[in-house]
Design an enzyme around this catalytic site. Sequence first.
Site, PDB file in Angstrom:
ATOM      1  N   ASP A 279       0.867  -1.178   0.000  1.00 47.60           N
ATOM      2  CA  ASP A 279       0.000   0.000   0.000  1.00 47.60           C
ATOM      3  C   ASP A 279       0.908   1.233   0.000  1.00 47.60           C
ATOM      4  O   ASP A 279       2.128   1.134   0.123  1.00 47.60           O
ATOM      5  CB  ASP A 279      -0.986  -0.023   1.173  1.00 47.60           C
ATOM      6  CG  ASP A 279      -2.233   0.801   0.847  1.00 47.60           C
ATOM      7  OD1 ASP A 279      -2.143   1.694  -0.021  1.00 47.60           O
ATOM      8  OD2 ASP A 279      -3.298   0.569   1.447  1.00 47.60           O
TER       9      ASP A 279
HETATM   10  C1  NOJ Z   1      -4.025   4.018   0.053  1.00 47.68           C
HETATM   11  C2  NOJ Z   1      -5.166   3.048   0.055  1.00 47.68           C
HETATM   12  O1  NOJ Z   1      -5.186   2.293   1.251  1.00 47.68           O
HETATM   13  C3  NOJ Z   1      -5.143   2.097  -1.135  1.00 47.68           C
HETATM   14  O2  NOJ Z   1      -6.305   1.327  -1.111  1.00 47.68           O
HETATM   15  C4  NOJ Z   1      -5.023   2.875  -2.400  1.00 47.68           C
HETATM   16  O3  NOJ Z   1      -5.057   1.998  -3.506  1.00 47.68           O
HETATM   17  C5  NOJ Z   1      -3.748   3.693  -2.357  1.00 47.68           C
HETATM   18  N1  NOJ Z   1      -3.804   4.608  -1.251  1.00 47.68           N
HETATM   19  C6  NOJ Z   1      -3.493   4.440  -3.659  1.00 47.68           C
HETATM   20  O4  NOJ Z   1      -4.377   5.474  -3.808  1.00 47.68           O
END
Ligand code: NOJ
Length: 739
Positions: A279
């Site tokens: 993530d």
């Molecule tokens: C953080 C989020 O938890 C995730 O789900 C997402 O894909 C990413 N940011 C990118 O935006």
Amino acid sequence: MSRSILAFLVSALLCAAVPAAAQAPMQWQTGRAAAAIEARVERLIRQMTLEEKVGQLHLYGRREGFDYGEIRAGRIGNVMNFVDPAEVAAVQKAARESRLKIPLLIGLDAVHGVSTYFPLPLGQAATFNPALVEEAALWTGREARALGINWTFAPMVDMGRDPRWGRLLEGAGEDVFLSRIMAAARTRGYQAGGAAATVKHFVGYGAGEAGRDYNTAWIPAEQLHDIHLPPFRASIDAGALSVMAAFNSVNGVPATAHREMLTDLLRRNWGFRGLVVSDFGSIPELMAHGIAADEAEAARKALAAGIDIDMMGFVYSKHLAAEVRAGRAPIAQVDEAVRRVLRVKFHARMDEIADIDPRTAESALQSPPALDAARRAARESIILLENDGILPLDPARVRSVAVIGALSRPDQERVWTDPAGVPRKPIEAMDAALARLLGQGVRVAFQPGVSTYCGKEFGDRAAAIEAAAAADVIVAKLGEDCEFMGEGASRTRLTLPGVQDQLLDELIGTGKPVVLVLATGRPLVLSHLKGRVAAIVQTFHAGSEGRAAIAEVLTGAFNPSGKTPMSFPRSVGQIPVYYDHLPTGRPETPGRFRYESIFMDESNLPLYPFGFGLSYTRFGFSDLRIETPVVAAGGALTASVTVANLGGREGQEVAQLYIRQPMARISRPVRQLKGFQKIALKPGESRKVTFTVPATELGYHDAQGRYVVEPGRFEIHVGNSSLAELKGEFQLARPQGGR
Ligand code: NOJ
């Protein structure tokens, strides 16, 4: 017209609206094609420098002054958040100009759409219509692809059992069976549309303590395997090409460094061959978790656990090559990660698909069939929670309507991840749609009442109350928007944000009937409104066509059929509240007695149970037949029920089948959804609905993570919510030769 001719015309129409580059289904190749890909990947790995390998493991986001030269040099192998077709074409061109010409993964969070917005995934789950949900993801994949985006960070399949958690709007709610079906439908849809799906967040992100985002999750093996993992498995079985690791720690180990989950379970046990992405910045966060002393150690630990791509953590790009050269990170681990990334790119044929033409790319957005799908999804996502008979609004009785609330009219639906800069047509306002449907004889006024969509402050409060008092019926569209829902938006008070509760009190105070239309990202606590408003219509932000669809429901042009994908709590103190809990030794009894498992000040029951939603007609369930009173160990339960439309309007109903094993070696849930079917019935019409549940679906995981199916007696409940009342039972036979 025959069905097949109609189907042909519809598919021809769908194809005509989509340019060629967008028609590129992504899926795992098999047989010779797969073998050729493996050989090509190995050849490439042999040719790559260490820097080029690390480049494939690096995911970089769009920003001002982005250096395309880094792509040409092979140091950036994947990008995200590019939506301008000219820029997308330019980054992919830069990749083609690199030494090895490996295409980029171009990622975007397409949570509920790119240009055409569908209801939030929680609202999509409320449709109980997987075909429609698949279609929503298909159009989203196509629109992404039309812009050159070939990878989406969706579907999120984390279980949503705590409404304090702001992100449950991205999943399918509390039920594992529904979540599995929706996970598979969304995965198929995105990939058929042309965007590789990323099932996320692996695992337990929805189980953070107190519903606080990014918080620690403690999940016993039984719950991990029975509740949290199955939607991931469903998505992977449906062909998902990538997985995203979660931010949180699970049972003491940060998911980003969880080798047991990412490698032993996902790769070894499940056989997942695709890539795992971290993530956003979660690899360097291993330092804050307290398991890495510095960035280099964080990079080593994530790689060793099984994270292939570093999303915006910059630690693979900064440290991996040096760590390999110093002998602290094995090159074999780098090669394996590169192998998985290349495998996904080539299985998805990302290098064979023609580039987009930036001049025409946007013409594929918000095409009529996409908007039509959005309208159909919006309609079916709307849940009627309360109705004292005021709905549908009858133009013969209602001469004037006051629409109150800024949420009736934002220019666009906005979720925090929604891509900015993608063109979208203006959305019809709810008051305009109501006026259109109610006809000239009915006056429709509009006042926002609050100054922002979040309702943080009052706007022209006096004008809103005046308009409300002058109308026959008040339609108040209130809810959560902006920073009150989504990532990082956990809440402890599940009321309407800002001054909206106060505004609603004042509207109720006018004495005029209030139809409350909610647009939220989660179930709110609505107990104090029961009996005080004439109707409650729940939406989970219904998307581009949402306001028109709500107007159709309010006027009866569409008969609501949505069902709650989560239990609605009576109070925050009841949380977690979900229907498939275990029995206790001291269950709540009708008289309620102190030494029972109860609260002194609150019932155990939710305000609205899982699977619940009203209609403008009435459905009856009868004649439950267990066609297989004894189910063989390898067989399947077959049960049927007759559903009848007993009211005066055509409508859709969701027949739901729940099972319970009342006695087993360990305590089993009081009921569990094992089948549902949505059917449309005309007034007076009835239909036999048949459910088939394979015996393999009747088991559970034990504390060692082993799947056990225990023979014995099972109860069945069938009806139109988790309170389903029709009862039956069957025996699951012992396996032949078993004891
Ligand atoms: C953080 C989020 O938890 C995730 O789900 C997402 O894909 C990413 N940011 C990118 O935006």
